[in-house]
Design a protein around this motif. Structure first.
Motif, PDB file in Angstrom:
ATOM      1  N   THR A  92       0.821  -1.391  -0.354  1.00 42.68           N
ATOM      2  CA  THR A  92      -0.281   0.171   0.191  1.00 42.68           C
ATOM      3  C   THR A  92       0.438   1.525   0.531  1.00 42.68           C
ATOM      4  OG1 THR A  92      -1.710  -0.789   0.555  1.00 42.68           O
ATOM      5  CG2 THR A  92      -2.169   0.898   1.060  1.00 42.68           C
ATOM      6  N   ASP A  93       2.358   1.204   0.479  1.00 41.70           N
ATOM      7  CA  ASP A  93       3.110   2.561   0.922  1.00 41.70           C
ATOM      8  C   ASP A  93       3.160   2.885  -0.332  1.00 41.70           C
ATOM      9  OD1 ASP A  93       2.242   2.619   3.389  1.00 41.70           O
ATOM     10  OD2 ASP A  93       3.478   1.125   4.516  1.00 41.70           O
ATOM     11  N   ILE A  94       4.136   1.324  -1.245  1.00 49.09           N
ATOM     12  CA  ILE A  94       4.738   1.509  -2.650  1.00 49.09           C
ATOM     13  C   ILE A  94       3.623   2.512  -3.375  1.00 49.09           C
ATOM     14  CG2 ILE A  94       6.275   1.103  -4.462  1.00 49.09           C
ATOM     15  CD1 ILE A  94       7.985  -0.562  -1.772  1.00 49.09           C
ATOM     16  N   LEU A  95       2.558   1.645  -3.410  1.00 52.36           N
ATOM     17  CA  LEU A  95       1.840   2.355  -4.177  1.00 52.36           C
ATOM     18  C   LEU A  95       1.388   3.552  -4.241  1.00 52.36           C
ATOM     19  CD1 LEU A  95      -0.849  -0.545  -4.361  1.00 52.36           C
ATOM     20  CD2 LEU A  95       0.453  -0.650  -6.437  1.00 52.36           C
ATOM     21  N   GLY A  96       1.495   4.749  -3.085  1.00 46.14           N
ATOM     22  CA  GLY A  96       1.194   5.607  -2.940  1.00 46.14           C
ATOM     23  C   GLY A  96       1.789   6.467  -3.350  1.00 46.14           C
ATOM     24  N   TYR A 100       1.616   8.796  -6.192  1.00 51.17           N
ATOM     25  CA  TYR A 100       2.012  10.455  -6.089  1.00 51.17           C
ATOM     26  C   TYR A 100       3.332  11.212  -6.316  1.00 51.17           C
ATOM     27  CZ  TYR A 100       4.883  14.267  -3.973  1.00 51.17           C
ATOM     28  OH  TYR A 100       5.745  15.563  -4.689  1.00 51.17           O
ATOM     29  N   SER A 101       4.046   9.714  -7.726  1.00 53.65           N
ATOM     30  CA  SER A 101       5.009  10.382  -8.665  1.00 53.65           C
ATOM     31  C   SER A 101       4.563  10.362  -9.468  1.00 53.65           C
ATOM     32  CB  SER A 101       6.342   8.781  -8.380  1.00 53.65           C
ATOM     33  OG  SER A 101       6.630   8.266  -7.458  1.00 53.65           O
ATOM     34  N   CYS A 102       3.481  10.098  -9.947  1.00 57.59           N
ATOM     35  CA  CYS A 102       2.690  10.072 -11.521  1.00 57.59           C
ATOM     36  C   CYS A 102       1.247  10.604 -11.171  1.00 57.59           C
ATOM     37  CB  CYS A 102       2.169   8.202 -11.957  1.00 57.59           C
ATOM     38  SG  CYS A 102       4.123   6.895 -12.268  1.00 57.59           S
ATOM     39  N   LYS A 103       0.900  11.101 -10.512  1.00 55.64           N
ATOM     40  CA  LYS A 103      -0.391  11.082 -10.632  1.00 55.64           C
ATOM     41  C   LYS A 103       0.198  12.565 -10.240  1.00 55.64           C
ATOM     42  CE  LYS A 103      -4.818  11.883 -12.479  1.00 55.64           C
ATOM     43  NZ  LYS A 103      -5.266  11.594 -13.302  1.00 55.64           N
ATOM     44  N   VAL A 104       0.865  13.083  -9.362  1.00 55.67           N
ATOM     45  CA  VAL A 104       0.994  14.218  -8.949  1.00 55.67           C
ATOM     46  C   VAL A 104       2.192  15.157  -9.176  1.00 55.67           C
ATOM     47  CG1 VAL A 104       1.176  15.657  -6.669  1.00 55.67           C
ATOM     48  CG2 VAL A 104      -0.333  13.632  -6.481  1.00 55.67           C
ATOM     49  N   ALA A 105       3.277  13.709  -9.514  1.00 55.24           N
ATOM     50  CA  ALA A 105       4.915  14.849  -9.242  1.00 55.24           C
ATOM     51  C   ALA A 105       4.934  15.045 -10.956  1.00 55.24           C
ATOM     52  CB  ALA A 105       6.240  13.941  -8.555  1.00 55.24           C
ATOM     53  N   GLY A 106       3.940  14.331 -12.030  1.00 58.73           N
ATOM     54  CA  GLY A 106       3.854  13.863 -13.223  1.00 58.73           C
ATOM     55  C   GLY A 106       5.051  12.952 -13.466  1.00 58.73           C
ATOM     56  N   THR A 174       4.691  -8.341  -9.733  1.00 58.12           N
ATOM     57  CA  THR A 174       4.207  -7.323  -8.828  1.00 58.12           C
ATOM     58  C   THR A 174       3.696  -6.167 -10.402  1.00 58.12           C
ATOM     59  OG1 THR A 174       6.394  -7.485  -7.684  1.00 58.12           O
ATOM     60  CG2 THR A 174       6.076  -5.284  -7.982  1.00 58.12           C
ATOM     61  N   ILE A 175       4.287  -6.321 -11.425  1.00 58.68           N
ATOM     62  CA  ILE A 175       3.363  -5.096 -12.294  1.00 58.68           C
ATOM     63  C   ILE A 175       1.986  -5.132 -12.872  1.00 58.68           C
ATOM     64  CG2 ILE A 175       3.355  -4.625 -14.880  1.00 58.68           C
ATOM     65  CD1 ILE A 175       6.282  -4.958 -14.718  1.00 58.68           C
ATOM     66  N   GLN A 176       1.199  -6.774 -12.835  1.00 57.57           N
ATOM     67  CA  GLN A 176       0.255  -7.340 -12.234  1.00 57.57           C
ATOM     68  C   GLN A 176      -0.512  -6.397 -11.522  1.00 57.57           C
ATOM     69  OE1 GLN A 176      -0.036 -11.662 -13.947  1.00 57.57           O
ATOM     70  NE2 GLN A 176      -1.972 -10.823 -12.274  1.00 57.57           N
ATOM     71  N   GLU A 180      -3.417  -3.552 -10.838  1.00 60.39           N
ATOM     72  CA  GLU A 180      -5.017  -4.429  -9.952  1.00 60.39           C
ATOM     73  C   GLU A 180      -5.280  -3.628  -8.919  1.00 60.39           C
ATOM     74  OE1 GLU A 180      -3.893  -8.507  -9.265  1.00 60.39           O
ATOM     75  OE2 GLU A 180      -4.310  -9.428 -11.661  1.00 60.39           O
ATOM     76  N   LYS A 181      -4.145  -3.102  -8.428  1.00 63.92           N
ATOM     77  CA  LYS A 181      -4.436  -2.608  -7.140  1.00 63.92           C
ATOM     78  C   LYS A 181      -4.242  -0.884  -6.971  1.00 63.92           C
ATOM     79  CE  LYS A 181      -2.487  -6.086  -3.611  1.00 63.92           C
ATOM     80  NZ  LYS A 181      -1.062  -6.451  -3.159  1.00 63.92           N
ATOM     81  N   SER A 182      -4.388  -0.340  -8.228  1.00 63.67           N
ATOM     82  CA  SER A 182      -4.376   1.177  -8.494  1.00 63.67           C
ATOM     83  C   SER A 182      -4.951   1.258  -9.496  1.00 63.67           C
ATOM     84  CB  SER A 182      -2.854   1.626  -8.318  1.00 63.67           C
ATOM     85  OG  SER A 182      -2.768   2.833  -8.685  1.00 63.67           O
ATOM     86  N   GLN A 183      -6.210   1.944  -9.233  1.00 67.16           N
ATOM     87  CA  GLN A 183      -6.662   2.224 -11.060  1.00 67.16           C
ATOM     88  C   GLN A 183      -6.542   3.728 -11.525  1.00 67.16           C
ATOM     89  OE1 GLN A 183      -9.348   0.755 -11.442  1.00 67.16           O
ATOM     90  NE2 GLN A 183     -10.516   2.200 -13.389  1.00 67.16           N
ATOM     91  N   ILE A 184      -5.598   4.090 -10.408  1.00 64.81           N
ATOM     92  CA  ILE A 184      -5.049   5.774 -11.113  1.00 64.81           C
ATOM     93  C   ILE A 184      -3.870   4.786 -12.304  1.00 64.81           C
ATOM     94  CG2 ILE A 184      -3.010   6.815 -10.499  1.00 64.81           C
ATOM     95  CD1 ILE A 184      -5.118   7.884  -7.292  1.00 64.81           C
ATOM     96  N   LEU A 185      -2.776   4.032 -11.355  1.00 65.79           N
ATOM     97  CA  LEU A 185      -1.817   4.207 -12.334  1.00 65.79           C
ATOM     98  C   LEU A 185      -2.840   3.568 -13.348  1.00 65.79           C
ATOM     99  CD1 LEU A 185       0.093   3.325  -9.874  1.00 65.79           C
ATOM    100  CD2 LEU A 185       0.628   4.742 -10.815  1.00 65.79           C
ATOM    101  N   LYS A 186      -3.204   2.318 -13.006  1.00 68.05           N
ATOM    102  CA  LYS A 186      -4.392   1.365 -14.871  1.00 68.05           C
ATOM    103  C   LYS A 186      -4.511   2.930 -15.820  1.00 68.05           C
ATOM    104  CE  LYS A 186      -7.253  -2.054 -14.847  1.00 68.05           C
ATOM    105  NZ  LYS A 186      -8.702  -1.257 -16.136  1.00 68.05           N
ATOM    106  N   GLU A 187      -5.962   3.681 -14.569  1.00 64.23           N
ATOM    107  CA  GLU A 187      -5.823   4.399 -15.807  1.00 64.23           C
ATOM    108  C   GLU A 187      -4.888   5.328 -16.716  1.00 64.23           C
ATOM    109  OE1 GLU A 187      -9.032   6.351 -13.783  1.00 64.23           O
ATOM    110  OE2 GLU A 187     -10.139   5.677 -13.568  1.00 64.23           O
ATOM    111  N   MET A 188      -3.861   5.955 -15.849  1.00 65.83           N
ATOM    112  CA  MET A 188      -3.210   6.877 -16.473  1.00 65.83           C
ATOM    113  C   MET A 188      -2.573   5.802 -17.959  1.00 65.83           C
ATOM    114  SD  MET A 188      -0.949   8.825 -13.644  1.00 65.83           S
ATOM    115  CE  MET A 188      -0.398   9.897 -14.437  1.00 65.83           C
TER     116      MET A 188
END
Length: 211
Positions: A92-96, A100-106, A174-176, A180-188
């Motif tokens: 969870t912490d690494i997904l968060g 942050y890295s992608c959605k917030v910091a670009g 891990t990539i899979q 599955e666990k991050s809707q944000i990263l999946k959509e991006m």
């Protein structure tokens, strides 16, 4: 040797694509292997990044001391986020942190980096039980179980082929799970804003092999 004295700005980051960042990693690793890495003006980069950062990627790596992430990709101050945990699995912490890295910091790239002769993977293959290490290694067991269906011979760390396959499986699973666990990263990723990729670093020759 190439020289670096300019940090990534927001304008530079905006112009980057996931493919460009991945290519930059591949070329950086090639420079590392040839021992032709950038000379770095650290003082200049510290000064330019004091008020903010615009890293191009986040790398999820093992804690292994033989895998210095910035060095093997020829990156420097302000270039990349790095998350590290023994066995380079997500939680969870690494997904968060990735979100942050992608959605917030670009950032444009999520890179899951396994490595040859991984002690955490070997311990998982041997079903080691020791303190908090036991629970940590549970995260690698899906990769171990998958390798058991793919590789003949002994299913423990004495079988190099079994260990190597488990290292690869662990990166791919891990990539899979990130998807599955991050809707944000999946959509991006689906929208082409980021790429989620994996590779294995060979401690014997310095090469990162993309999976």
């Amino acid at each position: 040797m190439p020289h670096r004295n300019k940090a990534i700005t927001k304008e530079v980051q905006d112009l980057l694509t996931p493919n460009k960042v991945l290519q930059d990693f591949i070329e950086g690793n090639a420079r590392f292997i040839r021992d032709e890495v950038h000379t770095i003006d650290h003082k200049a980069l510290i000064s330019q990044t004091t008020d903010g950062q615009h890293p191009k990627a986040i790398v999820l790596s093992c804690i292994d001391s033989r895998v210095p992430v910035e060095i093997i990709f020829d990156q420097t101050i302000g270039d990349i986020f790095v998350a590290r945990v023994a066995g380079n699995f997500e939680n969870t912490d690494i997904l968060g942190s990735m979100e942050y890295s992608c959605k917030v910091a670009g950032s444009k790239l999520v890179f899951v980096l396994g490595h040859e002769s991984c002690g955490a993977v070997k311990a998982a293959c041997d079903h080691i039980k020791l303190g908090n290490i036991t629970a940590m290694l549970d995260n690698i067991q899906p990769a171990v179980q998958l390798s058991e269906t793919q590789i003949k011979g002994e299913h423990n760390s004495s079988n190099t082929e079994f260990v190597d396959k488990t290292i690869e499986n662990n990166v791919n699973l891990t990539i899979q799970r990130i998807r599955e666990k991050s809707q944000i990263l999946k959509e991006m990723e689906e929208d082409g804003e980021i790429k989620i990729v994996g590779g294995v670093y060979h401690i014997s020759n310095g090469k990162v092999e993309l999976l």
